[in-house]
Design a protein around this motif. Structure first.
Motif, short mmCIF file in Angstrom:
data_model
loop_
_atom_site.label_atom_id
_atom_site.label_comp_id
_atom_site.label_asym_id
_atom_site.label_seq_id
_atom_site.Cartn_x
_atom_site.Cartn_y
_atom_site.Cartn_z
N ALA A 47 0.83 -1.20 0.00
CA ALA A 47 0.00 0.00 0.00
C ALA A 47 0.87 1.25 0.00
O ALA A 47 0.58 2.23 -0.69
CB ALA A 47 -0.92 0.00 1.21
N PHE A 48 1.95 1.20 0.77
CA PHE A 48 2.78 2.40 0.88
C PHE A 48 3.58 2.65 -0.40
O PHE A 48 3.65 3.78 -0.89
CB PHE A 48 3.73 2.28 2.07
CG PHE A 48 4.56 3.51 2.28
CD1 PHE A 48 3.96 4.69 2.69
CD2 PHE A 48 5.92 3.50 2.02
CE1 PHE A 48 4.71 5.83 2.87
CE2 PHE A 48 6.67 4.65 2.19
CZ PHE A 48 6.07 5.82 2.61
N LEU A 49 4.14 1.58 -0.95
CA LEU A 49 4.94 1.76 -2.17
C LEU A 49 4.04 2.11 -3.35
O LEU A 49 4.28 3.09 -4.07
CB LEU A 49 5.74 0.49 -2.48
CG LEU A 49 6.84 0.19 -1.45
CD1 LEU A 49 7.54 -1.12 -1.78
CD2 LEU A 49 7.84 1.34 -1.41
N GLY A 96 -6.84 -1.90 -3.26
CA GLY A 96 -7.70 -0.99 -2.51
C GLY A 96 -6.89 -0.06 -1.62
O GLY A 96 -7.10 1.17 -1.61
N LEU A 97 -5.93 -0.64 -0.90
CA LEU A 97 -5.13 0.18 0.02
C LEU A 97 -4.20 1.12 -0.75
O LEU A 97 -3.88 2.21 -0.28
CB LEU A 97 -4.32 -0.73 0.95
CG LEU A 97 -5.14 -1.21 2.16
CD1 LEU A 97 -4.58 -2.50 2.71
CD2 LEU A 97 -5.19 -0.13 3.24
N THR A 98 -3.75 0.68 -1.93
CA THR A 98 -2.91 1.55 -2.75
C THR A 98 -3.68 2.80 -3.18
O THR A 98 -3.19 3.92 -3.05
CB THR A 98 -2.42 0.79 -4.00
OG1 THR A 98 -1.49 -0.21 -3.61
CG2 THR A 98 -1.76 1.73 -5.00
N VAL A 131 1.80 4.76 9.67
CA VAL A 131 1.18 4.12 10.84
C VAL A 131 -0.31 3.92 10.60
O VAL A 131 -0.88 2.88 10.92
CB VAL A 131 1.42 4.97 12.11
CG1 VAL A 131 0.64 4.42 13.29
CG2 VAL A 131 2.91 5.02 12.43
N GLN A 132 -0.96 4.92 9.99
CA GLN A 132 -2.38 4.80 9.67
C GLN A 132 -2.62 3.65 8.70
O GLN A 132 -3.59 2.92 8.83
CB GLN A 132 -2.90 6.10 9.02
CG GLN A 132 -2.78 7.33 9.89
CD GLN A 132 -3.58 7.17 11.17
OE1 GLN A 132 -4.71 6.72 11.13
NE2 GLN A 132 -2.96 7.50 12.29
N ILE A 133 -1.70 3.51 7.73
CA ILE A 133 -1.85 2.43 6.76
C ILE A 133 -1.81 1.08 7.46
O ILE A 133 -2.66 0.22 7.24
CB ILE A 133 -0.75 2.49 5.67
CG1 ILE A 133 -0.90 3.76 4.84
CG2 ILE A 133 -0.85 1.27 4.76
CD1 ILE A 133 0.13 3.87 3.73
N VAL A 134 -0.81 0.92 8.35
CA VAL A 134 -0.67 -0.35 9.05
C VAL A 134 -1.98 -0.70 9.76
O VAL A 134 -2.50 -1.81 9.66
CB VAL A 134 0.48 -0.29 10.07
CG1 VAL A 134 0.49 -1.54 10.94
CG2 VAL A 134 1.82 -0.13 9.35
N LYS A 135 -2.55 0.28 10.46
CA LYS A 135 -3.78 0.00 11.20
C LYS A 135 -4.96 -0.26 10.26
O LYS A 135 -5.81 -1.10 10.55
CB LYS A 135 -4.08 1.17 12.15
CG LYS A 135 -3.07 1.20 13.31
CD LYS A 135 -3.47 2.14 14.40
CE LYS A 135 -3.14 3.56 14.04
NZ LYS A 135 -3.22 4.46 15.20
N ASN A 136 -4.97 0.43 9.13
CA ASN A 136 -6.10 0.25 8.21
C ASN A 136 -6.05 -1.06 7.43
O ASN A 136 -7.06 -1.46 6.85
CB ASN A 136 -6.17 1.42 7.23
CG ASN A 136 -6.86 2.62 7.85
OD1 ASN A 136 -7.78 2.46 8.65
ND2 ASN A 136 -6.42 3.81 7.51
N THR A 137 -4.91 -1.73 7.44
CA THR A 137 -4.87 -3.03 6.75
C THR A 137 -5.83 -4.01 7.42
O THR A 137 -6.20 -5.01 6.82
CB THR A 137 -3.46 -3.66 6.78
OG1 THR A 137 -3.02 -3.71 8.14
CG2 THR A 137 -2.48 -2.87 5.94
N SER A 138 -6.24 -3.73 8.66
CA SER A 138 -7.15 -4.64 9.35
C SER A 138 -8.48 -4.77 8.59
O SER A 138 -9.19 -5.74 8.75
CB SER A 138 -7.40 -4.16 10.78
OG SER A 138 -8.04 -2.92 10.75
#
Ligand SMILES: Nc1ncnc2c1ncn2[C@@H]1O[C@H](COP(=O)(O)OP(=O)(O)OP(=O)(O)O)[C@@H](O)[C@H]1O
Ligand SMILES: [Mg+2]
Lengths: 242, 217
Positions: B26-28, B92-94, B152-159
């Protein structure tokens, strides 16, 4: 002798505000023209128009053979011929003095790094800052930053230099060191247009002084005659400054 | 009934690995996409500015959950229902990250004073040279801390990726809880693992912020 800079009946407004209202003047090769006038009289705007930073609505401007008002103006070619120095220095804060100077010659002219470094040293030398090459802008005084900005512009070897109140942000003792650099440039034959509040400097260095008022060239007179103007308005302006 | 044990912990650790992998995708992906959208947002072309602005509004205005549903079921409709959950969740996360990163970076780019663009322009530099040699280096220092913060938000949103059938850390916790009925032990462990992933990032972000405040601007 043909003019290096020639403005003919230039008009420029910002919205409803008419800032330049038919400005005409010429600057010949090697001449130093000082622009003076009240705040808001359009001095900075005139300089910015000369460098195509602002678009004009009417009239024409020719600079080193470039038609600024024309449709086909090559701005980059123009900027290779014209250097400009601002009141606020505008050095690149993430680069050292030397790197500030090297940047444009390397990426615009494709000069090699070694040659560019020599050029930078050379230009720093001319403004008396040979020992500050590795300093970042924030490590330099205002006067030193302004001299680096002048050196940065010089490194591009412009044919005309524009200076917009380059000493206005400086203490009196720092003003002197910057004015000395500009005086050297003028002696070296550089064509210069400078907006200034330093009447003494204008009188000493300027071939001509242009007094701007209400968006017009109100009076033009030789620098050495600055204390003996023709119009009462300029007399009053100079009187208020002394 | 099995009780929460080492086997479960191992399962959670592997799921945590998937959470990290999904975050990285998602981050890359979001970073690359977001970078170009940020550039489009400050472009000279009105069309590009308008299109990229609409994209950002759309992405930011859509809940991530709905975005994930749309991609998952949308792809199924066009016949891609065999798509691995990782790809669907990653896409989706991307998209989600690109919308937010673009906006963070646009702000950073625009916080570099206009006079810097102008000074570079007056040295005959092209717009690309101005951007890459003068503006970006300055914008990047400003951008580092908020970017890591968003990570950090991304990590939590992967849930949320569990809704498309992806077994990441949260989903793994739910599955274990379904068989052990020890929610407290299970979800406390899950929370601890999230903390272990996020804390170094937050600490890094705070450190960067401190360093940039003290150091040169
Ligand atoms: N980008 C702009 N948009 C709108 N108005 C402007 C803009 N730039 C300048 N002006 C207005 O144009 C007028 C002339 O400005 P200019 O900067 O040319 O004056 P100046 O003679 O340089 O004054 P000073 O001595 O204060 O620098 C001012 O009233 C100013 O507010
Ligand atoms: Mg001015």
């Amino acid at each position: 002798m043909s003019a290096v800079v020639k403005l003919t009946d230039v008009h420029k407004s910002f919205g409803p505000l008419k800032v330049l209202n038919g400005v005409s003047f010429e600057v010949g090769r090697g001449e130093v023209v000082a622009m003076i006038g009240q705040s808001g009289s359009g001095k900075s705007t005139a300089l910015r128009c000369i460098n195509a930073l602002e678009k004009i609505e009417q009239g024409s401007i020719e600079v080193c053979g470039h038609a600024i008002h024309g449709e086909k103006l090559d701005k980059r070619a123009l900027r290779l011929d014209v250097g400009i120095v601002f009141q606020s220095y505008n050095l690149f804060p993430h680069l050292t003095a030397e790197q500030n100077i090297m940047l444009a010659p390397t990426c615009v002219k494709g000069i090699g790094r070694r040659e560019a470094r020599e050029l930078a040293r050379d230009c720093l030398n001319r403004v008396g800052l040979a020992d500050k090459a590795g300093h970042y802008p924030e490590q330099l005084s205002g006067g030193q930053q302004q001299r680096v900005a002048i050196a940065r512009s010089l490194a591009m070897q412009p044919k005309v230099m524009l200076f917009d109140e380059v000493t206005s942000a400086l203490d009196p003792q720092l003003t002197g060191e910057v004015l000395r650099v500009m005086e050297d440039l003028a002696r070296g034959g550089m064509t210069m247009i400078l907006v200034t509040h330093e009447m003494g400097f204008a009188r000493k260095v300027a071939t001509h002084v242009i007094y701007m008022r209400q968006g017009k060239v109100w009076e033009v007179l030789p620098g050495h005659r600055l204390n003996d103007p023709d119009t009462p308005e300029l007399r009053e302006f100079i009187g208020s400054d002394l | 009934m099995p009780s929460f044990g080492l086997g479960h912990l191992w399962f959670l650790l592997i799921a945590a690995g998937w959470t990290i992998a999904l975050s990285a995708i998602a981050f890359l992906g979001g970073g690359v996409l977001g970078f170009f959208i940020a550039l489009a947002r400050i472009s000279e072309s009105r069309l590009l500015r308008g299109l990229s602005g609409a994209y950002v509004q759309l992405v930011q205005g859509t809940p991530l959950l709905i975005l994930l549903f749309l991609i998952y079921f949308g792809l199924a409709i066009i016949g891609l229902d065999q798509l691995p959950a990782l790809i669907a969740a990653g896409a989706g996360l991307t998209i989600y990250s690109s919308g937010f990163l673009a906006e963070i970076w646009r702000g950073c780019l625009q916080s570099v004073p206009k006079t810097q663009w102008e000074a570079a322009e007056c040295l005959a530099m092209t717009r690309w040279q101005r951007l890459t040699r003068v503006i970006l280096p300055q914008a990047m220092r400003i951008a580092t801390a908020p970017t890591v913060g968003f990570l950090v938000q991304i990590v939590k949103n992967t849930s949320l990726a569990s809704v498309v059938g992806f077994v990441e850390l949260s989903q793994a916790g739910k599955l274990i809880n379904n068989s052990t009925f020890q929610p407290f032990a299970v979800f406390l462990t899950v929370a601890a693992l999230y903390f272990l992933i996020c804390y170094p990032l937050s600490a890094w972000s705070r450190g960067l912020e401190r360093r940039l405040n003290v150091g040169r601007r």
